[in-house]
Design an enzyme around this catalytic site. Structure first.
Site, mmCIF file in Angstrom:
data_model
loop_
_atom_site.group_PDB
_atom_site.id
_atom_site.type_symbol
_atom_site.label_atom_id
_atom_site.label_comp_id
_atom_site.label_asym_id
_atom_site.label_seq_id
_atom_site.Cartn_x
_atom_site.Cartn_y
_atom_site.Cartn_z
ATOM 1 N N GLU A 1 1.070 -1.155 0.008
ATOM 2 C CA GLU A 1 0.007 -0.162 0.102
ATOM 3 C C GLU A 1 0.851 1.149 -0.083
ATOM 4 O O GLU A 1 0.486 2.365 -0.601
ATOM 5 C CB GLU A 1 -0.953 0.003 1.417
ATOM 6 N N HIS B 1 -11.237 -5.746 8.209
ATOM 7 C CA HIS B 1 -11.864 -5.673 7.197
ATOM 8 C C HIS B 1 -13.451 -4.832 7.596
ATOM 9 O O HIS B 1 -14.302 -4.947 6.875
ATOM 10 C CB HIS B 1 -12.314 -6.795 6.248
#
Lengths: 324, 326
Positions: free
Chosen positions: A60, A129
């Site tokens: 990322e 998540h």
């Protein structure tokens, strides 16, 4: 007018803007061949090729760092972070580089990067998540933060974001990615950033929410209506810069405010909104501003439905301000 | 009571806890041979050896992660970030691992780890080295956040943080390292979650932590000359927050000015403002004021830096607004 869900509306916006502006590029994990883990970028690599829709490694910080470099040299990248929970490895790039470039270069290098990322709970995703990290980015000077609540909003807001020159965190409510459906115009339209929308007019309590919590707020407001309580509902849409006027005008009319957020309570964005309302409308408030939030725990897997605000909790919070 | 600097107080806390408990160790950039970028770990390598004072590569994410792992298997790591600015490279380890593992493991793995280092502006170190980042960490469930303002609090809070079984974000301040104060010798513990009234007053409450406490005290001195007495409340621990102490003070004075070096929007200061308007609505005689840094990346130029940071004059102006004296 075609009916779309949020995923389709995001896809439509990206396709339109990539056709219109050759500088727009997409990069992220599984965004090309696979079409995105939620299919938001489905088919784009077929139309625009691998130079404009790029699969990246699971890195990322690298995705955002590369996007920043592209933006400084004139492209308009729209990187995807697969889940907002994975944005933390890129946090330094976002806070220390992306948010500061324009300022540090004396305006020479705007960094028009739109980071799209699905956020929030309600899909049994567990700790990694399900998070809603908007407050961290709202707190950081130099970033805009936008959260659509339905397909029409998603397309119009995303097009506005890609066409302006500042970095944006575009947080997509994944719980309602497919559940929220609505008519979306074909072709081009934009929704201005920084403007809230009054979703429902009412007289007794102002209820403020964004993203998937807008629908939870409306559930509670419907229950309140059955009891004869009239609520005004505001969808904030842009969280930074946020529309103070629309909120304060409404609270001056109703005298009461409830803010609904999914993120944990302490130091969340609801605190900012409530402090702003208290400061700007103190003389009109009939009760303290109430915030209904996620609890101050890591996002729980098994107790997900207890953790997230629901219609009943919205109703009881509305009643609390009326009973004060 | 012996007098010492904030830096020496931290050093003493580390040495005492390492002496007391062989599972405590220190790791970070330059903490060993160089004795710490700010000399907080002076002498510790010589005294405790290189297995317990570990020079790490410039890789915050790596040594924060090693720290979390070692805490899971029974050690009590103290991880030094050269400054909290650099913690943003490691924030995934702090937010997604340190803060969550206790809950994710159903309580099987406590994470007794302290992340420490200076936060906030020093003088002309620019946008990437001047950030006061407490508001990020206060928002994260599973963390405790501590910000001492005096040498005595620095020692007592660091010792308590090392003994705590939860991850603690411990924010020092570069401009406080050389400040002097009395520190109790030996076993001096300041419990986490308990604030302290640093100055008693009647007209308006100031809530501040870390360096901002001194900004509040400087404002109090200026206003005392006109007969306005500020009460300065230092929560010391930001999460969990000693709400009662703050509410008690506001109920007495009817007014509150929060002073923080944090950026203003969605900050810890406004969270306190929310809680006070909620709990003390009937007692408040004016809206809560929050004095923060300006909402910009820190400018390098000294004159602009001083404009951005909250000053005693800014606090005085906010107090006057709260007292309707303008």
């Amino acid at each position: 007018m075609p009916t779309m869900n949020i995923i389709q509306a995001v896809n439509d916006a990206l396709r339109l803007e990539m056709r219109r502006d050759p500088r727009v590029v997409i990069l992220g994990e599984d965004v090309a061949k696979f079409g995105g883990v939620f299919r938001a970028t489905s088919g784009l690599v077929d139309e625009f090729g691998p130079d404009r829709v790029m699969d990246t490694p699971l890195a990322e910080a690298g995705i955002i760092g590369a996007a920043i470099g592209m933006a400084l040299y004139g492209l308009r990248p729209v990187p995807e972070i697969q889940f907002a929970d994975f944005i933390f490895p890129a946090f330094d790039q976002i806070v220390n580089e992306l948010a500061k470039f324009r300022y540090r270069s004396g305006g020479q290098y705007p960094a028009p990067v739109v980071i799209r990322t699905p956020y929030g709970g309600g899909i049994r995703g567990g700790h990694y998540h399900s998070q809603s990290p908007e407050a961290l980015f709202i707190h950081t000077p130099g970033l805009k933060v936008v959260v659509p609540s339905d397909p029409y909003e998603a397309k119009g807001l995303l097009l506005s974001c890609i066409r302006q020159n500042d970095p944006v965190l575009f947080l997509e409510p994944k719980r309602i990615y497919r559940a929220s459906k609505g008519e979306v115009p074909e072709g081009d339209y934009t929704i201005p950033l920084g403007k809230a929308r009054v979703v429902r007019e009412g007289t007794q309590v102002t209820v403020i929410a964004w993203g998937s919590m807008l629908h939870t707020a409306l559930e509670g407001v419907d229950k309140a209506a059955e009891l004869g309580i009239s609520c005004e509902v505001i969808d904030l849409r842009t969280l930074m810069p946020f529309d103070v006027e629309t909120m304060v005008e409404s609270v001056k009319k109703t005298g009461r405010a409830v803010i609904v957020q999914e993120a944990p309570r302490t130091c969340g964005f609801a605190a900012e909104l409530s402090a702003t309302i208290s400061e700007r409308a103190m003389a009109w408030l009939e009760a303290p501003v109430e915030r209904l939030c996620g609890f101050d725990t890591p996002f729980p897997y098994t107790l997900e439905h207890e953790y997230m605000p629901n219609g009943d909790r919205v109703l009881s919070t509305i009643q609390k301000t009326l009973d004060w | 009571m012996p007098s010492m600097t904030y830096r020496e107080a931290l050093n003493q806390a580390l040495a005492e806890e390492m002496e007391r408990d062989p599972t405590v160790y220190l790791m970070g950039e330059e903490v060993g041979h160089y004795q710490g970028a700010y000399k907080v770990s002076q002498g510790l390598l010589a005294r405790f050896g290189e297995k317990r004072v570990i020079d790490a590569p410039i890789a915050e994410c790596g040594f924060a992660g090693i720290g979390v792992g070692s805490a899971m298997v029974g050690l009590r790591p103290v991880i030094e970030f050269m400054t909290w600015n650099f913690s943003l490279v490691a924030i995934d380890q702090i937010v997604n691992n340190a803060a969550k593992i206790r809950q994710m493991s159903g309580g099987q793995f406590a994470i007794p780890i302290v992340f420490r280092g200076p936060s906030g502006a020093a003088a002309q170190v620019g946008a990437q080295h001047s950030q006061a980042l407490e508001s990020y960490y206060v928002h994260i469930p599973g963390l405790k956040v501590v910000a001492p303002s005096t040498p005595a609090d620095a020692k007592g809070l660091l010792k308590a943080s090392i003994r705590d079984d939860n991850p603690v974000v411990f924010m020092e301040n570069e401009t406080l390292y050389s400040t002097q104060g009395e520190v109790p010798a030996g076993e001096h513990l300041v419990p986490l979650g308990r604030g302290d009234v640093k100055r008693v007053g009647t007209h308006c409450t100031i809530v501040a932590w870390g360096k901002a406490v001194h900004t509040g005290l400087a404002a109090a001195k200026l206003l005392a000359a006109e007969g306005i007495e500020l009460e300065v409340v230092d929560p010391r621990t930001l999460r969990p927050l000693d709400e009662e102490l703050i509410f008690e003070s506001v109920k007495k004075t009817g007014r509150l000015v929060v002073v923080q070096e944090s950026w203003p929007v969605a900050s810890f200061g406004v969270d306190i403002a929310y809680r006070v308007q909620r709990a003390c609505m009937d007692e408040l005689d004016a809206p809560v004021e929050v004095v923060s840094s300006a909402d910009v990346p820190m400018p390098y130029a000294r004159n602009l830096e001083l404009e951005v940071l909250p000053s005693a004059d800014d606090v005085v102006a906010a107090v006057r607004r709260a007292l309707y004296l303008v």
